[in-house]
Design a protein around this motif. Sequence first.
Motif, PDB file in Angstrom:
ATOM      1  N   GLY A   9      -1.749   5.868   6.047  1.00 54.16           N
ATOM      2  CA  GLY A   9      -3.127   5.956   6.532  1.00 54.16           C
ATOM      3  C   GLY A   9      -4.016   4.819   6.076  1.00 54.16           C
ATOM      4  N   GLY A  10      -3.472   3.619   5.969  1.00 54.25           N
ATOM      5  CA  GLY A  10      -4.286   2.436   5.703  1.00 54.25           C
ATOM      6  C   GLY A  10      -4.807   1.864   7.016  1.00 54.25           C
ATOM      7  N   PRO A  11      -5.284   0.622   7.004  1.00 53.29           N
ATOM      8  CA  PRO A  11      -5.801   0.021   8.241  1.00 53.29           C
ATOM      9  C   PRO A  11      -4.768  -0.038   9.371  1.00 53.29           C
ATOM     10  N   ALA A  12      -3.499  -0.282   9.033  1.00 51.66           N
ATOM     11  CA  ALA A  12      -2.480  -0.340  10.088  1.00 51.66           C
ATOM     12  C   ALA A  12      -2.314   1.040  10.733  1.00 51.66           C
ATOM     13  N   GLY A  13      -2.208   2.075   9.910  1.00 52.67           N
ATOM     14  CA  GLY A  13      -2.022   3.427  10.423  1.00 52.67           C
ATOM     15  C   GLY A  13      -3.234   3.912  11.204  1.00 52.67           C
ATOM     16  N   ALA A  14      -4.425   3.597  10.705  1.00 52.07           N
ATOM     17  CA  ALA A  14      -5.650   4.030  11.389  1.00 52.07           C
ATOM     18  C   ALA A  14      -5.737   3.384  12.773  1.00 52.07           C
ATOM     19  N   ARG A  33      -2.425   8.805   0.713  1.00 52.36           N
ATOM     20  CA  ARG A  33      -3.839   8.625   0.379  1.00 52.36           C
ATOM     21  C   ARG A  33      -4.490   7.860   1.519  1.00 52.36           C
ATOM     22  N   PHE A  34      -5.293   8.558   2.313  1.00 57.55           N
ATOM     23  CA  PHE A  34      -5.917   7.906   3.454  1.00 57.55           C
ATOM     24  C   PHE A  34      -6.763   6.726   2.961  1.00 57.55           C
ATOM     25  N   GLY A  35      -6.652   5.599   3.660  1.00 51.70           N
ATOM     26  CA  GLY A  35      -7.398   4.394   3.257  1.00 51.70           C
ATOM     27  C   GLY A  35      -6.518   3.353   2.614  1.00 51.70           C
ATOM     28  N   VAL A  42     -12.984  -3.865  -3.801  1.00 58.51           N
ATOM     29  CA  VAL A  42     -14.419  -3.846  -4.055  1.00 58.51           C
ATOM     30  C   VAL A  42     -15.120  -4.507  -2.858  1.00 58.51           C
ATOM     31  N   GLY A  43     -15.257  -5.816  -2.865  1.00 57.61           N
ATOM     32  CA  GLY A  43     -15.947  -6.469  -1.756  1.00 57.61           C
ATOM     33  C   GLY A  43     -14.965  -6.993  -0.717  1.00 57.61           C
ATOM     34  N   ILE A  44     -15.318  -6.831   0.545  1.00 54.02           N
ATOM     35  CA  ILE A  44     -14.508  -7.389   1.635  1.00 54.02           C
ATOM     36  C   ILE A  44     -15.414  -8.307   2.446  1.00 54.02           C
ATOM     37  N   GLU A  45     -15.030  -9.568   2.568  1.00 54.52           N
ATOM     38  CA  GLU A  45     -15.884 -10.544   3.258  1.00 54.52           C
ATOM     39  C   GLU A  45     -15.131 -11.286   4.353  1.00 54.52           C
ATOM     40  N   ASN A  46     -13.908 -10.802   4.652  1.00 57.75           N
ATOM     41  CA  ASN A  46     -13.122 -11.517   5.661  1.00 57.75           C
ATOM     42  C   ASN A  46     -12.641 -10.591   6.772  1.00 57.75           C
ATOM     43  N   PHE A  47     -13.346  -9.479   6.946  1.00 56.35           N
ATOM     44  CA  PHE A  47     -13.030  -8.599   8.070  1.00 56.35           C
ATOM     45  C   PHE A  47     -13.992  -9.005   9.188  1.00 56.35           C
ATOM     46  N   ARG A  78       3.214  13.102   1.182  1.00 51.10           N
ATOM     47  CA  ARG A  78       4.113  11.961   1.071  1.00 51.10           C
ATOM     48  C   ARG A  78       5.395  12.202   1.866  1.00 51.10           C
ATOM     49  N   ALA A  79       5.757  11.227   2.696  1.00 54.10           N
ATOM     50  CA  ALA A  79       7.018  11.308   3.430  1.00 54.10           C
ATOM     51  C   ALA A  79       8.152  10.927   2.488  1.00 54.10           C
ATOM     52  N   GLU A  80       9.246  11.667   2.565  1.00 58.25           N
ATOM     53  CA  GLU A  80      10.382  11.388   1.672  1.00 58.25           C
ATOM     54  C   GLU A  80      11.629  10.950   2.403  1.00 58.25           C
ATOM     55  N   TYR A 283       1.595 -12.742   5.806  1.00 59.86           N
ATOM     56  CA  TYR A 283       0.159 -12.690   5.482  1.00 59.86           C
ATOM     57  C   TYR A 283      -0.363 -11.254   5.523  1.00 59.86           C
ATOM     58  N   LYS A 284      -0.522 -10.694   4.357  1.00 60.34           N
ATOM     59  CA  LYS A 284      -0.914  -9.285   4.250  1.00 60.34           C
ATOM     60  C   LYS A 284      -2.433  -9.187   4.115  1.00 60.34           C
ATOM     61  N   GLN A 285      -3.087  -8.806   5.192  1.00 60.66           N
ATOM     62  CA  GLN A 285      -4.546  -8.732   5.239  1.00 60.66           C
ATOM     63  C   GLN A 285      -4.965  -7.534   6.082  1.00 60.66           C
TER      64      GLN A 285
HETATM   65  P1  FAD Z   1      -2.011   0.104   2.965  1.00 60.53           P
HETATM   66  O1  FAD Z   1      -3.456  -0.213   2.961  1.00 60.53           O
HETATM   67  O2  FAD Z   1      -1.203  -0.190   1.748  1.00 60.53           O
HETATM   68  O3  FAD Z   1      -1.873   1.662   3.336  1.00 60.53           O
HETATM   69  C1  FAD Z   1      -0.650   2.318   3.201  1.00 60.53           C
HETATM   70  C2  FAD Z   1      -0.814   3.788   3.512  1.00 60.53           C
HETATM   71  O4  FAD Z   1       0.462   4.429   3.481  1.00 60.53           O
HETATM   72  C3  FAD Z   1      -1.665   4.577   2.522  1.00 60.53           C
HETATM   73  O5  FAD Z   1      -2.363   5.575   3.196  1.00 60.53           O
HETATM   74  C4  FAD Z   1      -0.610   5.188   1.594  1.00 60.53           C
HETATM   75  O6  FAD Z   1      -1.082   6.328   0.890  1.00 60.53           O
HETATM   76  C5  FAD Z   1       0.431   5.560   2.613  1.00 60.53           C
HETATM   77  N1  FAD Z   1       1.787   5.770   2.121  1.00 60.53           N
HETATM   78  C6  FAD Z   1       2.587   4.976   1.389  1.00 60.53           C
HETATM   79  N2  FAD Z   1       3.801   5.533   1.194  1.00 60.53           N
HETATM   80  C7  FAD Z   1       3.762   6.723   1.851  1.00 60.53           C
HETATM   81  C8  FAD Z   1       4.702   7.778   2.045  1.00 60.53           C
HETATM   82  N3  FAD Z   1       5.951   7.729   1.544  1.00 60.53           N
HETATM   83  N4  FAD Z   1       4.312   8.865   2.764  1.00 60.53           N
HETATM   84  C9  FAD Z   1       3.060   8.951   3.284  1.00 60.53           C
HETATM   85  N5  FAD Z   1       2.135   7.981   3.140  1.00 60.53           N
HETATM   86  C10 FAD Z   1       2.490   6.889   2.428  1.00 60.53           C
HETATM   87  N6  FAD Z   1      -7.300  -7.665   2.607  1.00 60.53           N
HETATM   88  C11 FAD Z   1      -8.290  -8.283   3.279  1.00 60.53           C
HETATM   89  O7  FAD Z   1      -8.148  -8.559   4.473  1.00 60.53           O
HETATM   90  N7  FAD Z   1      -9.481  -8.584   2.658  1.00 60.53           N
HETATM   91  C12 FAD Z   1      -9.730  -8.287   1.351  1.00 60.53           C
HETATM   92  O8  FAD Z   1     -10.810  -8.589   0.832  1.00 60.53           O
HETATM   93  C13 FAD Z   1      -8.699  -7.627   0.623  1.00 60.53           C
HETATM   94  N8  FAD Z   1      -8.857  -7.327  -0.688  1.00 60.53           N
HETATM   95  C14 FAD Z   1      -7.888  -6.617  -1.326  1.00 60.53           C
HETATM   96  C15 FAD Z   1      -8.127  -6.222  -2.643  1.00 60.53           C
HETATM   97  C16 FAD Z   1      -7.210  -5.458  -3.323  1.00 60.53           C
HETATM   98  C17 FAD Z   1      -7.499  -5.013  -4.731  1.00 60.53           C
HETATM   99  C18 FAD Z   1      -5.987  -5.091  -2.676  1.00 60.53           C
HETATM  100  C19 FAD Z   1      -4.973  -4.233  -3.389  1.00 60.53           C
HETATM  101  C20 FAD Z   1      -5.724  -5.518  -1.383  1.00 60.53           C
HETATM  102  C21 FAD Z   1      -6.678  -6.286  -0.688  1.00 60.53           C
HETATM  103  N9  FAD Z   1      -6.457  -6.704   0.621  1.00 60.53           N
HETATM  104  C22 FAD Z   1      -7.479  -7.331   1.292  1.00 60.53           C
HETATM  105  C23 FAD Z   1      -5.179  -6.445   1.318  1.00 60.53           C
HETATM  106  C24 FAD Z   1      -5.327  -5.254   2.274  1.00 60.53           C
HETATM  107  O9  FAD Z   1      -5.897  -4.170   1.576  1.00 60.53           O
HETATM  108  C25 FAD Z   1      -3.966  -4.883   2.858  1.00 60.53           C
HETATM  109  O10 FAD Z   1      -3.415  -5.995   3.528  1.00 60.53           O
HETATM  110  C26 FAD Z   1      -4.087  -3.735   3.856  1.00 60.53           C
HETATM  111  O11 FAD Z   1      -4.693  -2.599   3.276  1.00 60.53           O
HETATM  112  C27 FAD Z   1      -2.716  -3.340   4.407  1.00 60.53           C
HETATM  113  O12 FAD Z   1      -2.864  -2.243   5.249  1.00 60.53           O
HETATM  114  P2  FAD Z   1      -1.648  -1.264   5.557  1.00 60.53           P
HETATM  115  O13 FAD Z   1      -2.225  -0.218   6.441  1.00 60.53           O
HETATM  116  O14 FAD Z   1      -0.477  -2.036   6.014  1.00 60.53           O
HETATM  117  O15 FAD Z   1      -1.221  -0.635   4.145  1.00 60.53           O
END
Ligand code: FAD
Length: 310
Positions: A9-14, A33-35, A42-47, A78-80, A283-285
């Motif tokens: 439930g991070g940005p990709a999932g949303a 953990r959603f989010g 803390v601060g995000i300035e490149n979205f 949590r998925a297992e 590039y993880k962003q």
């Molecule tokens: P994630 O955000 O990692 O979300 C993963 C999701 O999957 C979560 O909901 C998690 O709980 C869930 N999950 C994981 N395993 C399981 C499981 N087995 N079962 C169920 N759910 C699971 N990027 C920027 O563009 N700008 C920034 O300023 C920036 N600052 C950052 C600062 C910090 C401190 C960190 C850590 C990262 C920062 N990033 C920033 C990077 C950015 O946060 C990531 O690239 C982005 O969140 C990736 O999104 P995602 O959805 O792929 O994964």
Amino acid sequence: PYDVLIVGGGPAGAAAAVYAARKGIRTGILAERFGGQVMDTVGIENFISVQETEGPKLVTQLEQHVKSYDVDIMNLQRAESLTPPAETGGYAEVRTASGAVLKAKSVILSTGARWRELNVPGEQEYRGKGVAYCPHCDGPLFKGKRVAVVGGGNSGVEAAIDLAGIVGHVTLIEFGAELRADAVLQRKLASLPNVVILKNAQTMTVLGDGNKVNGLVYKNRETGDDIRLDLEGIFVQIGLLPNTDWLKGTLDLSKMGEIEIDARGQTSAAGVFAAGDCTTVPYKQIIIAMGEGAKASLGAFDYLIRSSAP
Ligand code: FAD
């Protein structure tokens, strides 16, 4: 059963959830953990289009956007394990830690990644107060200042080269006797006037004044001496770990553990898609993870159209 089940439930999932729901198909999203990582930012300035925001605020907006559609949100789950569809049009199964089994015609994996931490005193206390993990995100905060980059692999050396153009001074700290980055990167780094490279150096402690970082202590592994460096920022670049352990043996993963995907987000299993930091996408962003989530969702929809009987 779902048409699309999103795990993560991070940005990709949303983004995947919004795109799927807008097709009018049954969509569920399961998240530990959603989010995701955005909760820790803390601060995000490149979205792009949002000049400045904060992680938890962006997460609230992500959640509101998802909730404005008919999506089942299963948070704190949590998925297992994953069983991909046995045949096109069949059901995948996702088993959760609580023992539930969810069925879906297609699955989108967006479980993200986590930065490997130094695990030294001061690191947690000064996280976001000088201790940083992402040069693309936080580099500009250290304009003209002194920073260290910990880690002499490709990501550390790339970060040091990148930061040297923004900050005043960079000290690259490598634990081993040699840097592990590609030779071309090492040559570039060595040519920069405001970079010092320390090898055989073990980071021991992050120092601060109570509010922000003001130095670090490293051990010279040849002499055993502890040495203090005065600086304002520390970029930790010792690895990004994809949350994919539970998928080993089920899907093709890279040697770093990232899920291998094609241009449509399709994994090695038909009906299973993946997006964001848990994949091989470079590039993880946040903005990239969202785009990838949208793409995987459209990929899954395309799969569903083609796999359902006329
Ligand atoms: P994630 O955000 O990692 O979300 C993963 C999701 O999957 C979560 O909901 C998690 O709980 C869930 N999950 C994981 N395993 C399981 C499981 N087995 N079962 C169920 N759910 C699971 N990027 C920027 O563009 N700008 C920034 O300023 C920036 N600052 C950052 C600062 C910090 C401190 C960190 C850590 C990262 C920062 N990033 C920033 C990077 C950015 O946060 C990531 O690239 C982005 O969140 C990736 O999104 P995602 O959805 O792929 O994964």
